[in-house]
Design an enzyme around this catalytic site. Sequence first.
Site, PDB file in Angstrom:
ATOM      1  N   LYS A 268       3.018   7.395  53.632  1.00 25.50           N
ATOM      2  CA  LYS A 268       1.951   8.351  53.961  1.00 25.50           C
ATOM      3  C   LYS A 268       1.104   8.646  52.714  1.00 25.50           C
ATOM      4  O   LYS A 268      -0.122   8.681  52.778  1.00 25.50           O
ATOM      5  CB  LYS A 268       2.559   9.644  54.535  1.00 25.50           C
ATOM      6  CG  LYS A 268       3.100   9.434  55.951  1.00 25.50           C
ATOM      7  CD  LYS A 268       3.903  10.616  56.488  1.00 25.50           C
ATOM      8  CE  LYS A 268       4.551  10.209  57.824  1.00 25.50           C
ATOM      9  NZ  LYS A 268       5.335  11.284  58.451  1.00 25.50           N
TER      10      LYS A 268
ATOM     11  N   GLN B   7       8.002  16.581  56.580  1.00 23.92           N
ATOM     12  CA  GLN B   7       8.723  15.415  57.097  1.00 23.92           C
ATOM     13  C   GLN B   7      10.010  15.862  57.782  1.00 23.92           C
ATOM     14  O   GLN B   7      10.782  16.642  57.224  1.00 23.92           O
ATOM     15  CB  GLN B   7       9.012  14.429  55.951  1.00 23.92           C
ATOM     16  CG  GLN B   7       9.612  13.108  56.389  1.00 23.92           C
ATOM     17  CD  GLN B   7       8.676  12.272  57.275  1.00 23.92           C
ATOM     18  OE1 GLN B   7       7.457  12.357  57.178  1.00 23.92           O
ATOM     19  NE2 GLN B   7       9.248  11.471  58.148  1.00 23.92           N
TER      20      GLN B   7
ATOM     21  N   ASP C  35       0.297  16.864  62.228  1.00 26.15           N
ATOM     22  CA  ASP C  35       1.302  16.129  63.010  1.00 26.15           C
ATOM     23  C   ASP C  35       1.144  16.390  64.511  1.00 26.15           C
ATOM     24  O   ASP C  35       1.707  15.653  65.328  1.00 26.15           O
ATOM     25  CB  ASP C  35       2.718  16.583  62.603  1.00 26.15           C
ATOM     26  CG  ASP C  35       3.397  15.596  61.674  1.00 26.15           C
ATOM     27  OD1 ASP C  35       3.177  14.381  61.826  1.00 26.15           O
ATOM     28  OD2 ASP C  35       4.174  16.044  60.811  1.00 26.15           O
TER      29      ASP C  35
HETATM   30  N1  GUN Z   1       9.917  12.146  61.268  1.00 30.46           N
HETATM   31  C1  GUN Z   1       9.852  11.061  62.054  1.00 30.46           C
HETATM   32  N2  GUN Z   1       8.602  10.899  62.530  1.00 30.46           N
HETATM   33  C2  GUN Z   1       7.858  11.904  62.018  1.00 30.46           C
HETATM   34  C3  GUN Z   1       6.485  12.267  62.126  1.00 30.46           C
HETATM   35  O1  GUN Z   1       5.675  11.640  62.810  1.00 30.46           O
HETATM   36  N3  GUN Z   1       6.115  13.369  61.424  1.00 30.46           N
HETATM   37  C4  GUN Z   1       6.979  14.097  60.679  1.00 30.46           C
HETATM   38  N4  GUN Z   1       6.519  15.172  60.057  1.00 30.46           N
HETATM   39  N5  GUN Z   1       8.257  13.778  60.565  1.00 30.46           N
HETATM   40  C5  GUN Z   1       8.694  12.689  61.232  1.00 30.46           C
END
Ligand code: GUN
Length: 280
Positions: A52, A96, A119
């Site tokens: 990311k 996350q 998100d």
């Molecule tokens: N953990 C697994 N997929 C995601 C996601 O799309 N966003 C976040 N914040 N955590 C995750």
Amino acid sequence: MAQIIDGKLISQQIKDELKEKVSALKEEGKEISLAVIQVGKDPASSVYVNNKKKACAYIGINSLSYELEETISETELLKLIYDLNDNPVVNGILVQLPLPSHIKEDKIINAIVPEKDVDGFHPQNVGALCIGEKGFVSCTPAGIIQLLKRSNIEIAGKECVVIGRSNIVGKPMSLLLLAENGTVTIAHSRTKDLKEVARRADILVVAIGKPQFITADYVKKGAVVIDVGIHRDENNKLCGDVDYEGVIHKVSAITPVPGGVGPMTIAMLMNNCVESALNF
Ligand code: GUN
């Protein structure tokens, strides 16, 4: 011959489009910043978080990195989120998941102001999606809609079956397909005769979390198959929820693993960050 839906290529196109938008915004003096919070050192989470941050760097978004101790208290994490909510420099806040078990995920998600919830997990954004209002949409399902649209696959009027009912993928996926005028069925682990239900699908989205579970007898001839899963098989090779080699001869289009849905999630996160900045 089945069409292989190239998520790597499509995500790259989206990132390049965003890079241009960000560069135009910079010329107007507008910078975009995403706060990226990781609690603990889960190796899989570290890979996602690094990807990311790399995508941010490519597009020209500032990533503000918060690498927090596994032992941080819920109160301390909430305090950081309140500070980021109030910080005018920050356009998006990403925590996350998963979080350590002593921290309640829903409490953290609910603490992020919906306007910075890139998100798309906050109940206000989920509710907005449900009733067709503007808001951030969860990145993986939003990416799947882009894969379908950019591959010229019509959704309107189609039988769409989503296997999986998670808050992050299955439920928002179903709502997005419905918003595109698909006829949507949500199937899950308790569905009776899953094969029969899956075989109705013109578009089959699989987020069941079981390696190579969907074999050819779950798939109608000519169906479009979207595989959200990512696992390692017995030879340590990446594979999805779908038995790719087993179904490839039966489908009209399919996403590979890796290189299908995966890269789209980050591209859509970047898209949400740019949207957030435009809405400020
Ligand atoms: N953990 C697994 N997929 C995601 C996601 O799309 N966003 C976040 N914040 N955590 C995750």
